[in-house]
Design a protein around this motif. Structure first.
Motif, PDB file in Angstrom:
ATOM      1  N   ILE A  42      13.503   2.410   3.909  1.00 28.04           N
ATOM      2  CA  ILE A  42      14.287   1.174   3.772  1.00 28.04           C
ATOM      3  C   ILE A  42      13.771   0.351   2.594  1.00 28.04           C
ATOM      4  O   ILE A  42      14.550  -0.162   1.778  1.00 28.04           O
ATOM      5  CB  ILE A  42      14.224   0.349   5.071  1.00 28.04           C
ATOM      6  CG1 ILE A  42      14.936   1.088   6.205  1.00 28.04           C
ATOM      7  CG2 ILE A  42      14.846  -1.034   4.870  1.00 28.04           C
ATOM      8  CD1 ILE A  42      14.775   0.426   7.565  1.00 28.04           C
ATOM      9  N   TYR A  43      12.445   0.241   2.487  1.00 23.72           N
ATOM     10  CA  TYR A  43      11.851  -0.537   1.400  1.00 23.72           C
ATOM     11  C   TYR A  43      12.225   0.041   0.038  1.00 23.72           C
ATOM     12  O   TYR A  43      12.610  -0.685  -0.878  1.00 23.72           O
ATOM     13  CB  TYR A  43      10.331  -0.564   1.561  1.00 23.72           C
ATOM     14  CG  TYR A  43       9.622  -1.276   0.425  1.00 23.72           C
ATOM     15  CD1 TYR A  43       9.458  -2.650   0.452  1.00 23.72           C
ATOM     16  CD2 TYR A  43       9.122  -0.564  -0.660  1.00 23.72           C
ATOM     17  CE1 TYR A  43       8.816  -3.312  -0.585  1.00 23.72           C
ATOM     18  CE2 TYR A  43       8.487  -1.223  -1.704  1.00 23.72           C
ATOM     19  CZ  TYR A  43       8.341  -2.594  -1.662  1.00 23.72           C
ATOM     20  OH  TYR A  43       7.716  -3.241  -2.698  1.00 23.72           O
ATOM     21  N   LYS A  44      12.080   1.357  -0.099  1.00 21.47           N
ATOM     22  CA  LYS A  44      12.411   1.989  -1.388  1.00 21.47           C
ATOM     23  C   LYS A  44      13.887   1.836  -1.728  1.00 21.47           C
ATOM     24  O   LYS A  44      14.246   1.698  -2.896  1.00 21.47           O
ATOM     25  CB  LYS A  44      12.053   3.482  -1.357  1.00 21.47           C
ATOM     26  CG  LYS A  44      10.587   3.773  -1.452  1.00 21.47           C
ATOM     27  CD  LYS A  44      10.336   5.201  -1.920  1.00 21.47           C
ATOM     28  CE  LYS A  44      11.077   6.212  -1.081  1.00 21.47           C
ATOM     29  NZ  LYS A  44      10.830   7.601  -1.555  1.00 21.47           N
ATOM     30  N   THR A  45      14.752   1.893  -0.715  1.00 21.30           N
ATOM     31  CA  THR A  45      16.191   1.791  -0.947  1.00 21.30           C
ATOM     32  C   THR A  45      16.590   0.376  -1.349  1.00 21.30           C
ATOM     33  O   THR A  45      17.372   0.177  -2.285  1.00 21.30           O
ATOM     34  CB  THR A  45      16.967   2.209   0.319  1.00 21.30           C
ATOM     35  OG1 THR A  45      16.573   3.530   0.688  1.00 21.30           O
ATOM     36  CG2 THR A  45      18.463   2.175   0.069  1.00 21.30           C
ATOM     37  N   VAL A  46      16.040  -0.599  -0.654  1.00 17.07           N
ATOM     38  CA  VAL A  46      16.421  -1.997  -0.899  1.00 17.07           C
ATOM     39  C   VAL A  46      15.704  -2.586  -2.110  1.00 17.07           C
ATOM     40  O   VAL A  46      16.291  -3.351  -2.875  1.00 17.07           O
ATOM     41  CB  VAL A  46      16.134  -2.848   0.358  1.00 17.07           C
ATOM     42  CG1 VAL A  46      16.482  -4.321   0.102  1.00 17.07           C
ATOM     43  CG2 VAL A  46      16.922  -2.319   1.547  1.00 17.07           C
ATOM     44  N   PHE A  47      14.446  -2.202  -2.301  1.00 19.40           N
ATOM     45  CA  PHE A  47      13.644  -2.783  -3.381  1.00 19.40           C
ATOM     46  C   PHE A  47      13.147  -1.677  -4.313  1.00 19.40           C
ATOM     47  O   PHE A  47      12.112  -1.061  -4.048  1.00 19.40           O
ATOM     48  CB  PHE A  47      12.452  -3.555  -2.813  1.00 19.40           C
ATOM     49  CG  PHE A  47      12.842  -4.613  -1.829  1.00 19.40           C
ATOM     50  CD1 PHE A  47      13.493  -5.759  -2.234  1.00 19.40           C
ATOM     51  CD2 PHE A  47      12.559  -4.448  -0.480  1.00 19.40           C
ATOM     52  CE1 PHE A  47      13.855  -6.732  -1.322  1.00 19.40           C
ATOM     53  CE2 PHE A  47      12.909  -5.411   0.440  1.00 19.40           C
ATOM     54  CZ  PHE A  47      13.574  -6.564   0.016  1.00 19.40           C
TER      55      PHE A  47
ATOM     56  N   LEU B 106       0.843  -1.198   0.000  1.00 15.58           N
ATOM     57  CA  LEU B 106       0.000   0.000   0.000  1.00 15.58           C
ATOM     58  C   LEU B 106       0.878   1.248   0.000  1.00 15.58           C
ATOM     59  O   LEU B 106       2.069   1.182   0.309  1.00 15.58           O
ATOM     60  CB  LEU B 106      -0.899   0.007   1.238  1.00 15.58           C
ATOM     61  CG  LEU B 106      -1.850  -1.184   1.417  1.00 15.58           C
ATOM     62  CD1 LEU B 106      -2.595  -1.070   2.739  1.00 15.58           C
ATOM     63  CD2 LEU B 106      -2.829  -1.279   0.260  1.00 15.58           C
ATOM     64  N   LYS B 107       0.273   2.375  -0.334  1.00 14.74           N
ATOM     65  CA  LYS B 107       0.995   3.635  -0.240  1.00 14.74           C
ATOM     66  C   LYS B 107       1.358   3.893   1.214  1.00 14.74           C
ATOM     67  O   LYS B 107       0.657   3.458   2.130  1.00 14.74           O
ATOM     68  CB  LYS B 107       0.133   4.787  -0.787  1.00 14.74           C
ATOM     69  CG  LYS B 107      -0.146   4.696  -2.281  1.00 14.74           C
ATOM     70  CD  LYS B 107      -1.010   5.865  -2.735  1.00 14.74           C
ATOM     71  CE  LYS B 107      -1.306   5.783  -4.242  1.00 14.74           C
ATOM     72  NZ  LYS B 107      -2.173   6.894  -4.698  1.00 14.74           N
TER      73      LYS B 107
ATOM     74  N   LYS C 245       4.417   4.822  -8.617  1.00 14.07           N
ATOM     75  CA  LYS C 245       5.783   4.822  -9.139  1.00 14.07           C
ATOM     76  C   LYS C 245       6.785   4.275  -8.133  1.00 14.07           C
ATOM     77  O   LYS C 245       7.902   3.905  -8.501  1.00 14.07           O
ATOM     78  CB  LYS C 245       6.176   6.246  -9.547  1.00 14.07           C
ATOM     79  CG  LYS C 245       5.419   6.753 -10.763  1.00 14.07           C
ATOM     80  CD  LYS C 245       5.890   8.140 -11.172  1.00 14.07           C
ATOM     81  CE  LYS C 245       5.152   8.613 -12.410  1.00 14.07           C
ATOM     82  NZ  LYS C 245       5.570   9.971 -12.839  1.00 14.07           N
ATOM     83  N   ASP C 246       6.376   4.247  -6.872  1.00 11.65           N
ATOM     84  CA  ASP C 246       7.249   3.666  -5.855  1.00 11.65           C
ATOM     85  C   ASP C 246       7.329   2.153  -5.966  1.00 11.65           C
ATOM     86  O   ASP C 246       8.242   1.525  -5.424  1.00 11.65           O
ATOM     87  CB  ASP C 246       6.728   4.034  -4.464  1.00 11.65           C
ATOM     88  CG  ASP C 246       5.305   3.522  -4.244  1.00 11.65           C
ATOM     89  OD1 ASP C 246       4.478   3.633  -5.167  1.00 11.65           O
ATOM     90  OD2 ASP C 246       5.017   3.010  -3.140  1.00 11.65           O
ATOM     91  N   LYS C 247       6.387   1.551  -6.713  1.00 10.27           N
ATOM     92  CA  LYS C 247       6.293   0.094  -6.768  1.00 10.27           C
ATOM     93  C   LYS C 247       6.427  -0.465  -8.177  1.00 10.27           C
ATOM     94  O   LYS C 247       6.973  -1.558  -8.363  1.00 10.27           O
ATOM     95  CB  LYS C 247       4.953  -0.342  -6.155  1.00 10.27           C
ATOM     96  CG  LYS C 247       4.810  -1.822  -5.931  1.00 10.27           C
ATOM     97  CD  LYS C 247       3.563  -2.127  -5.126  1.00 10.27           C
ATOM     98  CE  LYS C 247       3.361  -3.625  -4.954  1.00 10.27           C
ATOM     99  NZ  LYS C 247       4.433  -4.241  -4.162  1.00 10.27           N
ATOM    100  N   TYR C 248       5.927   0.268  -9.177  1.00  8.28           N
ATOM    101  CA  TYR C 248       5.922  -0.240 -10.546  1.00  8.28           C
ATOM    102  C   TYR C 248       6.505   0.787 -11.512  1.00  8.28           C
ATOM    103  O   TYR C 248       6.353   1.992 -11.325  1.00  8.28           O
ATOM    104  CB  TYR C 248       4.492  -0.578 -10.992  1.00  8.28           C
ATOM    105  CG  TYR C 248       3.781  -1.553 -10.092  1.00  8.28           C
ATOM    106  CD1 TYR C 248       4.200  -2.877  -9.998  1.00  8.28           C
ATOM    107  CD2 TYR C 248       2.692  -1.155  -9.325  1.00  8.28           C
ATOM    108  CE1 TYR C 248       3.544  -3.771  -9.172  1.00  8.28           C
ATOM    109  CE2 TYR C 248       2.030  -2.043  -8.496  1.00  8.28           C
ATOM    110  CZ  TYR C 248       2.459  -3.349  -8.420  1.00  8.28           C
ATOM    111  OH  TYR C 248       1.806  -4.220  -7.597  1.00  8.28           O
TER     112      TYR C 248
END
Length: 521
Positions: free
Chosen positions: A188-193, A130-131, A218-221
């Motif tokens: 952390i999520y955005k940096t690692v994945f 989720l956002k 855009k953070d995910k796809y």
């Protein structure tokens, strides 16, 4: 090929069948294909890549669980502090029964279970899915629900109402932890994945709608490449495998292409362990709700002629009556105050009656608090509320925002016209418009209309009729009493989440968009 599989290939010529077999099974058909299909004959490389992707996904899951676990752990520590310094002492003072370590451990375990349940239910643990704002809101809502239940439990144990001051202090501290930690976890999520790079395989239907939906995350796809299925399966398959092996993208989106081509591409990607995001068609949703039979050595899927069994209908009606009567009593002061405010604002009628359709397209009069001007539809044309609709009064804007305008529908539920959970009832005129383009829209009227529904929890007010139909069919074909209770709990969250009340565009009369005319069903 096995006998049954030949049908999925369809009327392909001899060369196309050779191409298909080469795409599906690799080197076995290499002598027929020449150098053009050299990319298909790298089994060791593909196996190594698949193992690497599996390890990455496993690591990703572990990291996400750890990030969610830290937040729940910190919130639990806050509870333990207040339990030891206030709550347990207050209960002991009220009852005269001291708390020992076993009772402490049991109470802490009970709170952890409650917090985990609500966090899982409302999406507070879905970091990265989720956002970030919705994760924070969901976890906040979960903590509030757990603390309210805790307050009720402790008040019963103490045989008197607790002073809520310490509960408020505890919740504020937990909210601070949620806000700070979830922002750290999101970073952390955005940096690692990084966002998943994807190839979009599409048909003739305009792709602006689906592209804009993916671009909203855009953070995910990240859609990096597009290919039209009309370029031919050979070109599409070559594009998929070359791009995947070169690392240009690591997933495929299949959007609105003919079923025959889609099935071939699904098998092709599945054979190579390539991740696929597929937008289901109506038949796919119906098949998901089938019952699997094991009468013979051949799998059989059963689609029943009725949606709910006799037992399910009885339990559903019982839940509707109990909850509707209970909520009617609890919310009656709110409804009385709302009626007074509406009457004082413009002197018009308090309630708004409108013809809607329920099960088997039976018409009934739905009751709502009036939120628009009295002459909102003076031209006689039925239309949905638009974004920034000037027909909505200031009072109406507020009651629509918090869904107070829907409360009179409790009377419709008691009468038996509606259920608590089910597809939202539409107006006959709007149903007619939808069914002209999409006759399958009638499928959602196989059950009673609902005060809330699957499409309201997972969609929006302006969700297209085609997507709304698929969401409602998901509910109908997978119905259970637990699903109803789950949707009731999720509806509480939706009431306070602004995205769900978004209106249609200003030039639209209904939620039907121009692109719906070309919808592939």
């Amino acid at each position: 090929m096995a006998g049954g599989e030949e049908e999925s290939v369809g009327p392909l010529d001899g060369y196309s069948k050779i191409c298909y077999n080469s795409w599906m099974y690799g080197a076995k058909y290499a002598p027929f294909m020449g150098n053009g299909f050299a990319f298909s004959h790298k089994p060791y490389y593909r196996i190594k890549k698949v193992i690497g992707m599996r390890k990455l996904e496993t690591s990703k899951r572990i990291i996400l669980l750890a990030l969610s676990g830290v937040c729940l752990g910190l919130e639990t520590l806050v509870f333990i502090y207040y339990w030891k310094t206030n709550f347990s002492l207050s209960i002991t003072a009220s009852t005269g029964v001291p708390y020992y370590w076993r009772a402490d451990a049991l109470q802490i375990a009970f709170y952890v279970v409650m917090l985990f349940f609500f966090s899982h239910m409302y999406g507070g643990m879905r970091i990265g899915y989720l956002k970030n704002a919705e994760v924070i809101f969901s976890q906040t809502f979960a903590s509030l629900a757990a603390n309210v239940l805790l307050y009720v439990q402790l008040s019963i144990m103490a045989k008197e109402f607790f002073v809520p001051t310490c509960f408020i202090y505890m919740l504020v501290l937990q909210l601070a932890i949620i806000l700070v930690w979830n922002n750290i976890a999101y970073w952390i999520y955005k940096t690692v994945f990084p966002p998943r790079r994807m190839l979009l395989v599409h048909g003739d239907r305009p792709i602006e709608s689906i592209v804009s939906k993916f671009q909203s995350r855009k953070d995910k796809y990240n859609l990096v490449q597009y290919v039209h299925v009309s370029e031919g399966l050979e070109t599409v398959c070559r594009t998929i495998v070359q791009g995947y092996e070169q690392g240009l993208f690591n997933a495929v989106v299949i959007w609105d292409i003919p079923t025959q081509e889609r099935n071939i591409l699904m098998k092709y990607c599945y054979a190579r362990s390539i991740r696929v995001y597929m937008m289901p068609k109506i038949t796919d949703v119906i098949i998901r709700g089938t019952e699997e039979l094991h009468l013979f050595d051949t799998p059989i899927l059963l689609t029943r002629e009725y949606s709910l069994t006799v037992e399910q209908r009885f339990v559903k009606r019982l839940i509707d009556l109990v909850f509707a009567l209970l909520l009617f009593v609890i919310t009656s002061p709110v409804m009385l105050l709302t009626a007074i405010v509406i009457k004082c604002y413009d002197g018009g009628p308090v309630l708004y009656k409108q013809v809607r359709c329920t099960q088997n397209q039976r018409q009934f009069h739905i009751l709502k608090f009036r939120s628009m001007r009295v002459d909102a539809e003076k031209d006689g044309v039925a239309r949905l509320a638009r974004k920034n609709d000037d027909r909505i009064t200031p009072v109406g804007r507020f009651i629509r925002k918090v869904r107070i305008d829907e409360l009179p529908q409790l009377i419709n539920i008691i009468r038996g016209d509606m259920s608590f959970i089910g597809p939202r009832p539409e107006r006959p005129e709007i149903i007619t418009q939808y069914m002209e383009m999409m006759p399958e829209f009638a499928f959602r009227m196989k059950v009673k209309a609902g005060l809330a529904g699957y499409a309201q929890v997972y969609g929006k007010y302006n969700t297209t009729p085609y997507d709304k139909l698929k969401l409602d069919l998901t509910y109908i074909e997978n119905y259970s009493t637990w699903l109803d209770l789950q949707l009731m709990l999720l509806t509480l969250k939706v009431l306070f989440w602004p995205d769900s009340t978004e209106g249609v565009e200003s030039e639209q009369i209904t939620a039907m968009r121009e692109s719906m005319k070309n919808e592939e069903k």
